[in-house]
Design an enzyme around this catalytic site. Structure first.
Site, short mmCIF file in Angstrom:
data_model
loop_
_atom_site.label_atom_id
_atom_site.label_comp_id
_atom_site.label_asym_id
_atom_site.label_seq_id
_atom_site.Cartn_x
_atom_site.Cartn_y
_atom_site.Cartn_z
N GLU A 312 0.85 -0.88 -0.27
CA GLU A 312 0.12 0.08 -0.04
C GLU A 312 1.17 1.22 -0.15
O GLU A 312 0.67 1.92 0.36
CB GLU A 312 -0.99 -0.01 0.81
CG GLU A 312 -1.65 -1.07 1.02
CD GLU A 312 -2.88 -1.55 2.40
OE1 GLU A 312 -2.72 -0.60 2.94
OE2 GLU A 312 -4.25 -1.75 1.83
N ASP A 386 -8.92 -9.04 4.12
CA ASP A 386 -8.39 -8.03 5.01
C ASP A 386 -8.77 -8.00 6.31
O ASP A 386 -10.05 -6.90 6.15
CB ASP A 386 -8.09 -6.64 4.57
CG ASP A 386 -7.64 -5.29 5.53
OD1 ASP A 386 -6.89 -6.25 6.53
OD2 ASP A 386 -7.68 -4.51 4.85
N GLU A 414 -12.59 -1.82 12.56
CA GLU A 414 -12.13 -1.35 10.35
C GLU A 414 -13.42 -1.82 10.34
O GLU A 414 -13.69 -0.94 9.95
CB GLU A 414 -11.01 -1.51 10.08
CG GLU A 414 -11.02 -0.99 9.13
CD GLU A 414 -9.62 -0.98 8.51
OE1 GLU A 414 -8.77 -1.71 8.68
OE2 GLU A 414 -9.42 -1.23 7.26
#
Ligand code: GCV
Length: 721
Positions: A312, A386, A414
């Site tokens: 990323e 993820d 998240e």
């Protein structure tokens, strides 16, 4: 005559509004509340069992144990228990190590102590002369501290200690929180306020919260903390910040907690003035060596580095044509002589690689097995995409037998409703830990890879991305604390059941009253499945709002990278829905060992909870319930949302049993959760209906708005980015 001033009246009001203990029930005390036990018979029994304490030793850690015993026993039993020099009477609590306590050394514990290592402890009934006592013994001071916390937990949860006999050692060595905290005090994917670390005021002002943070961690056996975000800032390695890091490390040290930092791979260029960060370049090697030595002058027990590289947008060894092992080994050589470790993350995926994102970490890391230094752990997320509400275990577990593999769980929510949804993550953690990899045949569970027993590794570790911020109750949601607690307890002993962990946490945090415990425990244990149902049932994944990850977004198709689009993951079309990862599709299944591969490869044997993770399934496919896939998907979404309404109803019955403050807080958050569960349900069902072209089953209420309404909802200021 004026009897009271307005201020006095206000003060009285505030005091009366507080709980009987004199504390506001704002959640600050976490599970270490130590309020007096309600049952007088139990209090009397514990007072007899602990009439006085012999605690020898001078270290700061022993001092911390003394403080905790004083605070805990006084609170729980409502009386001061005195510290004395000798076990003169029945019910003496004898605490210490053979090297600090003559009394412990004189007891016949040698054989048992030989089995519990550096952090374990023994709690047991012991006769000294003619008196019956309880001993808490360990080989080290930190073992004593862990024993003290465990002993207090036994009392706090009202266990019978009349024949206590506990020999307790952690199954995993490095039990670490990962803070994704930035130096400007924002927290990436943090939903509980600003970062706890007040860098601006450190090192001179140290908030009392730092010590309470350390106490909470030590109470569950967490022994390390990575202070900074994996999306790292090289500034943390400057003397200006190292001084601040040292101040935190000094507070944490007595509690057995070592400090770790994230290493920005390009630091030699950014701050060292070098032209390269190539891990094989002699100047770069020398720079990190010198930097590491400098860190150890500030923090003599510095734990080492956590690194996110070539992921990323983060820099890494591949920028210089080197491998992850080259990068990790260079840092490992720098910290190795001081006893430090490197935790090198395997969370890598490249949108320029046309392969299924779920396959890429395995493809890159498996060939590196056996090439890492002895003090490197490869840190792998629980699943290959993820931190989704549900993922199959990461195929790297079991696939790199010559490398210590470290588990990375996400405690912060998240993808699981931020800090407004009640979801108990012990269920998710256990599901992954007890998935069987079949790496060495049946019984090769992920837990055995992580604790080193499968491949005989001494170096073992587990990490949890923290859900902690500076909100008064630490985690935002009062039940978010349970996930911090559960991570710590499972990191220490992964065999503990979800039910036991929930039970302990509820008793310590709320009440020992069975009328409260039973329904709330049931609610917690069902909460993860409930959330999966209203967000991503049947193996759906990564269909949330773009970038901030808030709310549903199955329609997302314009992201800056293809693999950040929801449509990449669900692949809905007129025929069906789901990602074909079978041998005929992306072949991700072949990264698993044969029986697991074959199980996932066929719709007949693939567990339904992973169906759409591995298969593109026709809308009229017959599911286990007998319904076609489309109907089943609808029923799952609706049942998830309905379960939240049931959670609300249950919670509302509990008002008389707990304090008003937390009752109302949870009640209001459940309102948010219920609203958002319906939002997820309606948006997803309508979106997928635009492909299935089938009606929502007639017994289910229709969404109040058309799909466009949900697609148009935009949230600009979402926390946690
Ligand atoms: C720290 C996900 C999150 C990122 C996080 C990344 C990681 O992509 O959305 O915020 O970055 O995982 O684990 O490195």
């Amino acid at each position: 005559m004026k009897l009271f001033s307005i201020n006095t009246l206000l003060l009285l009001f505030v005091l009366i509004s507080f709980s009987s203990s004199g504390y506001a029930e704002d959640g600050y005390r976490l599970w270490l509340r130590y309020d007096k036990l309600a049952d007088p018979a139990k209090v009397a029994a514990y007072r007899n069992a602990v009439s006085q304490i012999v605690l020898d030793g001078q270290s700061e850690t022993i001092q911390a144990a003394r403080e905790e015993l004083t605070l805990g026993l006084k609170g729980l039993l409502g009386t001061d228990v005195s510290f004395v020099n000798q076990a003169t009477k029945e019910g003496t609590l004898i605490v210490g190590t053979p090297s600090t306590s003559k009394l412990i050394a004189s007891l016949n514990l040698k054989n048992q102590l030989a089995t519990i290592g550096n952090e374990g402890f023994i709690i047991q009934r012991t006769k000294v002369g003619t008196t019956q006592n309880i001993v808490i013994a360990a080989n080290t001071d930190v073992g004593v501290l862990y024993g003290v916390f465990h002993f207090l937990r036994l009392i706090q949860t009202q266990q019978d200690i009349s024949s206590v006999n506990s020999v307790n050692t952690p199954k995993i060595n490095h039990r670490i929180l990962n803070h994704w905290d930035n130096l400007n005090r924002t927290v990436e994917r943090g939903y509980a306020g600003a970062s706890l670390w007040d860098w601006h005021k450190l090192p001179d002002y140290t908030s009392p919260r730092y010590k309470d943070y350390a106490r909470a961690n030590a109470s569950v056996g967490i022994n390390g903390t990575v202070l900074t975000n994996v999306n790292a800032n090289a500034l943390i390695l400057t003397p200006q910040y190292l001084e601040k890091v040292a101040a935190l490390a000094n507070i944490f040290r007595p509690y057995g907690i070592r400090v770790y930092l994230t290493a920005r791979f390009s630091a030699p260029v950014e701050m060292g003035g070098l032209k390269t960060a190539d891990p094989l370049d002699p100047q770069v090697i020398a720079w990190w060596k010198q930097k590491t030595e400098e860190i150890y002058t500030y923090v003599p027990d510095f734990g080492g580095f956590l690194v996110k590289a070539n992921s990323e947008g983060q820099p890494g060894p591949q920028n210089y044509g080197r491998t992850h092992a080259d990068g990790a080994n260079m840092l490992a050589d720098a910290v190795g002589p001081k006893g430090g470790i490197v935790m090198w993350r395997a969370f890598v995926y490249d949108n320029k690689v046309p392969d299924d994102r779920a396959k890429q970490a395995y493809t890159e890391f498996k060939p590196l097995d056996g090439t890492f230094r002895k003090n490197v752990l490869v840190q792998v997320k629980n699943g290959a995409v993820d931190f989704q509400p549900r993922e199959p275990f990461h195929p790297l577990f079991g696939a790199m037998p010559r490398t210590p593999m470290m588990m990375e769980f996400q405690i912060t929510q998240e993808y699981l409703g931020f800090a407004t949804h009640m979801v108990f993550l012990a269920s998710l953690f256990k599901e992954t830990l007890y998935a069987d990899t079949y790496a060495k045949g049946k019984g090769s569970e992920v837990a055995k890879v992580i604790d080193g027993s499968l491949d005989k590794h001494e170096l073992t570790g587990i990490a949890g991305v923290a859900n902690i911020g500076d909100e008064r109750n630490w985690c935002g949601h009062p039940f978010g604390q349970a996930n911090w607690y559960a991570f710590g307890r499972l990191a220490w002993d992964h065999t503990l059941s979800e039910s036991q962990i929930a039970d302990e946490w509820l008793r310590m945090t709320f009440s020992n009253d069975n009328r409260f415990l039973k329904p709330v425990k049931e609610m917690m244990l069902a909460s993860r499945e409930t959330l999966v149902n209203y967000m991503t049932p049947l193996g759906l994944h990564h269909i949330m709002g773009y970038n901030h990850h808030y709310g549903p977004g199955p329609w997302v198709n314009q992201a800056s990278r293809p693999d950040w689009n929801s449509v990449y993951y669900h692949k809905a079309d007129s025929i069906g829905v789901g990602f074909d990862r079978t041998t005929k599709g992306s072949d991700a299944v072949s990264q698993y060992f044969p029986p697991v591969r074959d199980m996932f490869n066929s719709t007949q044997t693939c567990p339904e909870k992973f169906l759409l993770w591995f298969h593109h399934v026709p809308w009229d496919y017959k599911t286990q319930s007998g319904r076609i896939l489309w109907d089943e998907l609808c029923y799952r979404y609706y049942s998830g949302a309905k379960s939240v309404q049931q959670m609300q109803q249950t919670w509302n019955t509990l008002q008389p049993m707990i304090d008003a403050e937390r009752f109302v807080h949870v009640k209001d958050l459940l309102k948010v959760q219920e609203k958002e569960a319906r939002w997820w349900r309606d948006a997803c069902v309508l979106y997928f209906q635009s492909f299935s072209k089938r009606p929502i089953p007639s017994d289910l209420e229709k969404p109040p708005y058309p799909l466009e309404h949900y697609v148009k909802i935009k949230h600009l200021f979402v926390p946690g980015i």
